[in-house]
Design a protein around this motif. Structure first.
Motif, PDB file in Angstrom:
ATOM      1  N   GLN A   1      38.044  52.805  44.620  1.00  0.00           N
ATOM      2  CA  GLN A   1      38.254  53.093  46.035  1.00  0.00           C
ATOM      3  C   GLN A   1      39.666  53.619  46.280  1.00  0.00           C
ATOM      4  N   LEU A   2      40.656  52.991  45.665  1.00  0.00           N
ATOM      5  CA  LEU A   2      42.038  53.414  45.843  1.00  0.00           C
ATOM      6  C   LEU A   2      42.285  54.749  45.161  1.00  0.00           C
ATOM      7  N   GLY A   3      41.621  55.021  44.053  1.00  0.00           N
ATOM      8  CA  GLY A   3      41.769  56.281  43.339  1.00  0.00           C
ATOM      9  C   GLY A   3      41.157  57.442  44.103  1.00  0.00           C
ATOM     10  N   SER A   4      40.058  57.198  44.814  1.00  0.00           N
ATOM     11  CA  SER A   4      39.409  58.271  45.559  1.00  0.00           C
ATOM     12  C   SER A   4      40.170  58.629  46.829  1.00  0.00           C
TER      13      SER A   4
ATOM     14  N   PRO B   1      36.033  43.934  46.349  1.00  0.00           N
ATOM     15  CA  PRO B   1      34.918  43.158  45.817  1.00  0.00           C
ATOM     16  C   PRO B   1      35.041  42.898  44.314  1.00  0.00           C
ATOM     17  N   SER B   2      35.625  43.811  43.547  1.00  0.00           N
ATOM     18  CA  SER B   2      35.941  43.566  42.135  1.00  0.00           C
ATOM     19  C   SER B   2      37.115  44.473  41.761  1.00  0.00           C
ATOM     20  N   CYS B   3      37.741  44.181  40.651  1.00  0.00           N
ATOM     21  CA  CYS B   3      38.910  44.965  40.215  1.00  0.00           C
ATOM     22  C   CYS B   3      38.529  46.432  40.002  1.00  0.00           C
ATOM     23  N   LYS B   4      37.404  46.659  39.343  1.00  0.00           N
ATOM     24  CA  LYS B   4      36.971  48.020  39.025  1.00  0.00           C
ATOM     25  C   LYS B   4      36.630  48.802  40.292  1.00  0.00           C
ATOM     26  N   GLU B   5      35.864  48.188  41.201  1.00  0.00           N
ATOM     27  CA  GLU B   5      35.473  48.865  42.442  1.00  0.00           C
ATOM     28  C   GLU B   5      36.681  49.151  43.320  1.00  0.00           C
ATOM     29  N   LEU B   6      37.614  48.213  43.390  1.00  0.00           N
ATOM     30  CA  LEU B   6      38.810  48.423  44.216  1.00  0.00           C
ATOM     31  C   LEU B   6      39.655  49.551  43.645  1.00  0.00           C
TER      32      LEU B   6
ATOM     33  N   ARG C   1      48.425  43.532  44.775  1.00  0.00           N
ATOM     34  CA  ARG C   1      47.649  44.080  45.887  1.00  0.00           C
ATOM     35  C   ARG C   1      48.087  43.381  47.172  1.00  0.00           C
ATOM     36  N   PRO C   2      47.926  44.060  48.315  1.00  0.00           N
ATOM     37  CA  PRO C   2      48.137  43.350  49.591  1.00  0.00           C
ATOM     38  C   PRO C   2      47.120  42.216  49.702  1.00  0.00           C
ATOM     39  N   ARG C   3      47.507  41.157  50.393  1.00  0.00           N
ATOM     40  CA  ARG C   3      46.634  39.989  50.507  1.00  0.00           C
ATOM     41  C   ARG C   3      45.289  40.333  51.136  1.00  0.00           C
ATOM     42  N   ALA C   4      45.247  41.377  51.975  1.00  0.00           N
ATOM     43  CA  ALA C   4      43.997  41.773  52.618  1.00  0.00           C
ATOM     44  C   ALA C   4      42.988  42.323  51.609  1.00  0.00           C
ATOM     45  N   MET C   5      43.443  42.784  50.446  1.00  0.00           N
ATOM     46  CA  MET C   5      42.546  43.335  49.432  1.00  0.00           C
ATOM     47  C   MET C   5      42.129  42.289  48.404  1.00  0.00           C
ATOM     48  N   LEU C   6      42.513  41.033  48.625  1.00  0.00           N
ATOM     49  CA  LEU C   6      42.187  39.964  47.689  1.00  0.00           C
ATOM     50  C   LEU C   6      41.259  38.953  48.343  1.00  0.00           C
ATOM     51  N   LYS C   7      40.517  38.239  47.512  1.00  0.00           N
ATOM     52  CA  LYS C   7      39.706  37.121  47.983  1.00  0.00           C
ATOM     53  C   LYS C   7      39.966  35.952  47.043  1.00  0.00           C
ATOM     54  N   SER C   8      39.637  34.755  47.478  1.00  0.00           N
ATOM     55  CA  SER C   8      39.791  33.577  46.630  1.00  0.00           C
ATOM     56  C   SER C   8      38.508  33.324  45.873  1.00  0.00           C
ATOM     57  N   LYS C   9      38.658  33.028  44.608  1.00  0.00           N
ATOM     58  CA  LYS C   9      37.506  32.724  43.765  1.00  0.00           C
ATOM     59  C   LYS C   9      37.884  31.527  42.908  1.00  0.00           C
ATOM     60  N   LYS C  10      36.963  30.587  42.765  1.00  0.00           N
ATOM     61  CA  LYS C  10      37.258  29.396  41.985  1.00  0.00           C
ATOM     62  C   LYS C  10      37.124  29.717  40.498  1.00  0.00           C
ATOM     63  N   LEU C  11      38.239  29.688  39.799  1.00  0.00           N
ATOM     64  CA  LEU C  11      38.297  29.951  38.363  1.00  0.00           C
ATOM     65  C   LEU C  11      39.062  28.819  37.694  1.00  0.00           C
ATOM     66  N   LEU C  12      38.534  28.311  36.619  1.00  0.00           N
ATOM     67  CA  LEU C  12      39.174  27.235  35.856  1.00  0.00           C
ATOM     68  C   LEU C  12      39.496  26.029  36.739  1.00  0.00           C
TER      69      LEU C  12
END
Length: 79
Positions: A74-77, A66-71, A46-57
Motif C-alpha cells: 500500500q505504501l509502495g503504490s 493488516p499485515s507487513c506485506k500488505e502495508l 510506522r506511525p501508531r495509526a498503522m499498527l495494531k496489537s496482536k498477542k505474541l509470546l
C-alpha cells in the motif's frame, strides 16, 4: 583489520561531528498518536495509526495492520 580512527575536535558550541546530521530520525512529536513504533514482526517504524496489537509470546505486541506485506504494498503504490 582495525577501523581507521578519525580525529574529531569539540567546537565552541559543543558539536563534535561535522558529517552527521543533528537530531534523531524519529523526531519527537507533540501528540502521542503521531509517534512511531517499530513492528514486532518486520522491525520497520510506522506511525501508531498503522499498527495494531496482536498477542505474541504471551504479550500484546505492535504489528503492522493488516499485515507487513500488505502495508508495504500500500505504501509502495502511493509513491
Amino acid at each position: 583489520m582495525a577501523k581507521d580512527s578519525t580525529k574529531t575536535t569539540i567546537d565552541a558550541d559543543g558539536l563534535r561531528y561535522r558529517s552527521k546530521a543533528p537530531g534523531s530520525p524519529f523526531a519527537a512529536t507533540s501528540s502521542f498518536g503521531a509517534a512511531t513504533m517499530s513492528c514486532f514482526l518486520c522491525g520497520k517504524h510506522r506511525p501508531r495509526a498503522m499498527l495494531k496489537s496482536k498477542k505474541l509470546l504471551g504479550k500484546s505486541q505492535p504489528v503492522c495492520a493488516p499485515s507487513c506485506k500488505e502495508l508495504e504494498e500500500q505504501l509502495g503504490s502511493k509513491s
